[in-house]
Write a protein that holds these residues in place. Structure first.
Motif, mmCIF file in Angstrom:
data_model
loop_
_atom_site.group_PDB
_atom_site.id
_atom_site.type_symbol
_atom_site.label_atom_id
_atom_site.label_comp_id
_atom_site.label_asym_id
_atom_site.label_seq_id
_atom_site.Cartn_x
_atom_site.Cartn_y
_atom_site.Cartn_z
ATOM 1 N N ARG A 218 106.799 71.406 -10.746
ATOM 2 C CA ARG A 218 105.660 70.627 -9.862
ATOM 3 C C ARG A 218 106.437 69.344 -8.947
ATOM 4 O O ARG A 218 105.312 68.792 -8.354
ATOM 5 C CB ARG A 218 104.544 70.426 -10.634
ATOM 6 C CG ARG A 218 103.915 71.738 -11.093
ATOM 7 C CD ARG A 218 102.652 71.157 -11.933
ATOM 8 N NE ARG A 218 102.089 72.612 -12.498
ATOM 9 C CZ ARG A 218 101.260 72.526 -13.199
ATOM 10 N NH1 ARG A 218 100.886 71.512 -14.103
ATOM 11 N NH2 ARG A 218 100.691 73.839 -13.727
ATOM 12 N N CYS B 250 107.233 67.042 -6.474
ATOM 13 C CA CYS B 250 107.295 67.013 -5.206
ATOM 14 C C CYS B 250 107.923 66.085 -4.533
ATOM 15 O O CYS B 250 108.184 66.157 -3.262
ATOM 16 C CB CYS B 250 105.715 67.069 -4.388
ATOM 17 S SG CYS B 250 105.063 68.655 -4.990
ATOM 18 N N THR C 280 111.868 73.820 -6.761
ATOM 19 C CA THR C 280 111.156 74.563 -5.729
ATOM 20 C C THR C 280 109.895 73.835 -4.967
ATOM 21 O O THR C 280 109.587 74.364 -3.933
ATOM 22 C CB THR C 280 110.756 75.797 -6.185
ATOM 23 O OG1 THR C 280 109.981 75.689 -7.439
ATOM 24 C CG2 THR C 280 112.014 76.543 -6.887
ATOM 25 N N SER C 281 109.228 72.616 -5.676
ATOM 26 C CA SER C 281 108.247 72.294 -5.100
ATOM 27 C C SER C 281 108.573 70.900 -4.420
ATOM 28 O O SER C 281 107.794 70.146 -3.640
ATOM 29 C CB SER C 281 107.050 71.851 -6.007
ATOM 30 O OG SER C 281 106.564 72.982 -6.620
ATOM 31 N N GLU D 82 109.417 68.287 -1.709
ATOM 32 C CA GLU D 82 109.027 68.180 -0.329
ATOM 33 C C GLU D 82 109.720 66.611 0.076
ATOM 34 O O GLU D 82 109.881 66.513 1.291
ATOM 35 C CB GLU D 82 107.630 68.025 0.031
ATOM 36 C CG GLU D 82 107.044 69.241 -0.560
ATOM 37 C CD GLU D 82 105.343 69.217 -0.387
ATOM 38 O OE1 GLU D 82 104.842 68.167 -0.028
ATOM 39 O OE2 GLU D 82 104.647 70.344 -0.539
ATOM 40 N N ALA E 268 113.492 75.181 -0.048
ATOM 41 C CA ALA E 268 112.573 75.830 0.839
ATOM 42 C C ALA E 268 111.328 74.846 1.453
ATOM 43 O O ALA E 268 110.817 74.802 2.632
ATOM 44 C CB ALA E 268 111.968 77.278 0.425
ATOM 45 N N ARG E 269 110.737 73.771 0.634
ATOM 46 C CA ARG E 269 109.597 73.027 0.877
ATOM 47 C C ARG E 269 110.031 71.791 1.324
ATOM 48 O O ARG E 269 109.374 70.801 1.640
ATOM 49 C CB ARG E 269 108.679 72.859 -0.231
ATOM 50 C CG ARG E 269 108.031 74.303 -0.468
ATOM 51 C CD ARG E 269 107.033 74.100 -1.788
ATOM 52 N NE ARG E 269 106.357 75.324 -1.797
ATOM 53 C CZ ARG E 269 105.105 75.242 -2.588
ATOM 54 N NH1 ARG E 269 104.888 74.247 -3.666
ATOM 55 N NH2 ARG E 269 104.334 76.170 -2.753
ATOM 56 N N LEU E 270 111.316 71.310 1.188
ATOM 57 C CA LEU E 270 111.732 69.941 1.694
ATOM 58 C C LEU E 270 111.272 69.474 3.026
ATOM 59 O O LEU E 270 112.005 70.219 4.099
ATOM 60 C CB LEU E 270 113.251 69.854 1.405
ATOM 61 C CG LEU E 270 113.883 68.346 1.312
ATOM 62 C CD1 LEU E 270 113.285 67.553 0.165
ATOM 63 C CD2 LEU E 270 115.429 68.438 1.266
ATOM 64 N N LEU E 271 110.405 68.508 3.121
ATOM 65 C CA LEU E 271 110.049 68.238 4.559
ATOM 66 C C LEU E 271 110.741 66.679 4.760
ATOM 67 O O LEU E 271 110.827 66.699 6.166
ATOM 68 C CB LEU E 271 108.414 67.932 4.266
ATOM 69 C CG LEU E 271 107.542 69.221 4.173
ATOM 70 C CD1 LEU E 271 106.103 68.278 3.708
ATOM 71 C CD2 LEU E 271 107.632 70.011 5.115
ATOM 72 N N SER F 191 112.032 73.811 6.572
ATOM 73 C CA SER F 191 110.614 73.086 6.523
ATOM 74 C C SER F 191 110.937 71.674 6.701
ATOM 75 O O SER F 191 109.971 70.919 7.149
ATOM 76 C CB SER F 191 110.163 73.131 5.281
ATOM 77 O OG SER F 191 109.744 74.651 4.849
ATOM 78 N N ARG G 12 111.376 68.441 8.349
ATOM 79 C CA ARG G 12 110.616 67.669 9.477
ATOM 80 C C ARG G 12 111.124 66.520 9.654
ATOM 81 O O ARG G 12 111.051 66.071 10.952
ATOM 82 C CB ARG G 12 109.041 67.564 9.337
ATOM 83 C CG ARG G 12 108.442 68.932 9.121
ATOM 84 C CD ARG G 12 108.507 69.544 10.407
ATOM 85 N NE ARG G 12 108.043 70.970 10.144
ATOM 86 C CZ ARG G 12 108.794 72.096 10.270
ATOM 87 N NH1 ARG G 12 110.059 72.219 10.331
ATOM 88 N NH2 ARG G 12 108.187 73.222 9.954
#
Length: 134
Positions: free
Chosen positions: A50, A52, A73-74, A76, A97-100, A122, A124
């Motif tokens: 979990r 992030c 995996t979470s 960001e 995959a979720r890295l912002l 992902s 940004r």
């Protein structure tokens, strides 16, 4: 302590996290800003499904990240600002995959990005200084 949401260790003299960190299964936020004695993170940190937010700003003795970092995996948000001893990023960081957000400002010993860095679909916001590296 499975329900612990945030662990803020900013400015402590911690050299390493215990492997039991993986018992904090609900951990969402880990901040270790300015932990200048921190040399490495245990592989067990990558079992925190979990997690992030990971902030390691100013961890100037940090040499490497766990090779299995892709298991977060979470994840960001990853801030490595001022991690001047960091010499490489694990190749599989490209599988987050979720890295912002990724900040490598002040990571002056990084000589290159992983080969498949473009796979961070992902992402940004990416910050890095322009100098003699990267």
């Amino acid at each position: 302590m499975e329900n612990l949401f945030a662990l803020l260790l900013d400015g402590t003299a911690i050299k390493e996290l215990p492997s039991s960190i993986n018992n904090l299964t609900g951990l969402f936020r880990l901040s270790m800003c300015n932990c200048t004695s921190l040399v490495c993170l245990p592989d067990d940190i990558c079992n925190l499904a979990r997690l992030c937010y990971l902030c390691l700003t100013g961890c100037s003795s940090l040499v490497c990240l766990p090779d299995n970092i892709c298991n977060l995996t979470s994840l960001e948000f990853l801030n490595l600002t001022g991690c001047s001893s960091l010499v490489r990023l694990p190749d599989n960081i490209c599988n987050l995959a979720r890295l912002l957000y990724l900040d490598l400002t002040g990571c002056s010993n990084l000589s290159k990005l992983p080969e498949y860095f473009g796979n961070l679909k992902s992402l940004r916001q990416f910050k890095v200084e322009r100098s003699g590296y990267l």
